[in-house]
Design an enzyme around this catalytic site. Structure first.
Site, PDB file in Angstrom:
ATOM      1  N   GLN A  71       5.847  28.425 -36.666  1.00 23.76           N
ATOM      2  CA  GLN A  71       5.028  27.563 -36.754  1.00 23.76           C
ATOM      3  C   GLN A  71       4.728  26.878 -38.088  1.00 23.76           C
ATOM      4  O   GLN A  71       3.777  26.376 -38.503  1.00 23.76           O
ATOM      5  CB  GLN A  71       3.555  27.852 -36.098  1.00 23.76           C
ATOM      6  CG  GLN A  71       3.683  28.072 -34.661  1.00 23.76           C
ATOM      7  CD  GLN A  71       3.932  26.864 -33.866  1.00 23.76           C
ATOM      8  OE1 GLN A  71       3.553  25.789 -34.226  1.00 23.76           O
ATOM      9  NE2 GLN A  71       4.320  27.138 -32.682  1.00 23.76           N
ATOM     10  N   SER A  72       5.692  26.592 -38.937  1.00 22.49           N
ATOM     11  CA  SER A  72       5.863  26.223 -40.215  1.00 22.49           C
ATOM     12  C   SER A  72       5.369  24.530 -40.265  1.00 22.49           C
ATOM     13  O   SER A  72       5.771  23.800 -39.858  1.00 22.49           O
ATOM     14  CB  SER A  72       7.177  26.344 -41.043  1.00 22.49           C
ATOM     15  OG  SER A  72       7.144  25.440 -42.051  1.00 22.49           O
ATOM     16  N   ASN A  73       4.011  24.422 -41.084  1.00 23.51           N
ATOM     17  CA  ASN A  73       3.809  22.914 -41.398  1.00 23.51           C
ATOM     18  C   ASN A  73       4.895  22.375 -42.294  1.00 23.51           C
ATOM     19  O   ASN A  73       5.015  21.038 -42.224  1.00 23.51           O
ATOM     20  CB  ASN A  73       2.335  23.227 -41.928  1.00 23.51           C
ATOM     21  CG  ASN A  73       1.299  23.595 -41.077  1.00 23.51           C
ATOM     22  OD1 ASN A  73       1.403  23.178 -39.800  1.00 23.51           O
ATOM     23  ND2 ASN A  73       0.235  24.273 -41.635  1.00 23.51           N
TER      24      ASN A  73
END
Length: 358
Positions: free
Chosen positions: A194-196
């Site tokens: 879920q990397s921004n």
């Protein structure tokens, strides 16, 4: 009786007026409303807070930033190629004019510091137009905590729901476009599922008409579809990025370079970005953010004691450390580690700050 430690003179204000402004305890008249900031009287200094509080008198925090288009510009004074211009929703910004001084030596020489950054690397326009991200006072939280608390709204950078990585990508993708002026390359990076950072990289590549490929590390061990296909992963897909997964525990930057070499062997042009964009080029985004914050603080008439933020891949803190160091700011920088043990994180920040300064 209490001399302010920040000396900043607005070029629209005379020196005499600036001295009066810096030495007077009286507050300015209410500010006019703007599209981003409603009119309000600046009365926040009427309350004094005990200096014995654990965090002292004033704190700042930064958040993370949204998506608005930027006007088309040029790169180093020249328009990009017709092919690139046809694709780019936002184009390249020229490097700033360089001052004669070879180095920055005067405390709070923000203009000189900006010139030093501009000499190093140009940047693309990815952030929302219309000035810096807001510096907002939180009056109720300030009262509850007993400190004068402001929030630096880097959730308003303007790219795909915002975030701090946008500042780094402005410099990193300018470097990519220096190598591949037509933008005909694959921007490849890595991050957690879920990397921004991955989401903002995918959005920035789409905005500039570039391909994007992402390696996502499953650091949580979750396999449910709501986690592996939703949220930022869904946005990665909507922005047109391709992706592949890796189990937790790998050296993801090494794996990134290994995959990039495989793609290059197939004839692809690949530009790699380390996790979080946390390299000397990416950290320039937060060198600039430190200068931006210093200007805003001076205009607000607030002498901040602390700048508090989260520190993970080290790029944000390293950039801020270099930025505040360039202008010899007395603001204390306090990072709260969100991943690594304290000793490892301090070493990572120190090493990256040293490379960025060089």
């Amino acid at each position: 009786s209490e001399c302010p430690s920040i000396t900043f003179i607005n070029k629209k204000r005379s020196v005499v007026d600036a001295i009066r402004h810096l030495t007077s305890r009286r507050r300015a008249t209410p500010r006019a409303a703007s599209p981003r900031t409603p009119a309000r009287a600046r009365t926040h200094r009427s309350r004094s807070f005990p200096r014995s509080r654990a965090l002292l008198a004033r704190l700042t925090m930064y958040g993370v930033l949204d998506t608005r288009t930027t006007p088309r510009a040029t790169f180093r004074g020249c328009q990009t190629s017709p092919r690139a211009n046809a694709r780019h929703a936002s184009t390249i910004v020229t490097r700033a004019a360089v001052v004669d001084a070879a180095s920055v030596s005067t405390p709070f020489d923000v203009a000189g510091a900006r010139a030093a950054v501009a000499r190093t690397q140009g940047k693309v326009g990815l952030m929302s137009p219309g000035g810096p991200t807001p510096l907002e006072r939180a009056p109720r939280l300030s009262e509850a905590l007993g400190v004068d608390l402001y929030i630096k709204r880097d959730d308003c950078t303007g790219l795909a729901s915002g975030g701090n990585k946008t500042r780094k990508l402005e410099y990193l993708l300018a470097q990519a476009l220096e190598m591949y002026p037509d933008g005909d390359c694959v921007v490849m990076t890595q991050g957690a599922t879920q990397s921004n950072h991955a989401r903002q990289t995918a959005a920035a590549a789409a905005k500039l008409g570039m391909k994007c490929h992402i390696l996502l590390e499953n650091r949580t061990g979750r396999s449910d579809e709501n986690y592996t296909r939703n949220g930022n992963v869904l946005l990665d897909d909507l922005f047109g990025a391709t992706r592949e997964s890796r189990p937790s525990g790998m050296n993801m930057n090494e794996e990134l370079e290994r995959v990039a070499d495989e793609w290059r062997a197939r004839g692809e042009k690949v530009f790699t970005i380390v996790g979080g964009g946390s390299c000397p080029t990416g950290a320039l985004g937060y060198v600039e953010a430190a200068l931006e914050f210093t200007e805003q603080a001076a205009l607000e008439g607030v002498d901040f004691d602390y700048f508090v933020h989260a520190t993970g891949s080290a790029g944000t803190q390293a950039g801020l450390a270099v930025g505040f160091g360039l202008i010899q700011s007395p603001v204390k920088l306090l990072g709260f580690g969100v991943r690594m043990p304290k000793d490892i994180q301090e070493t990572n920040v120190f090493n990256l700050a040293t490379r960025t300064a060089a």
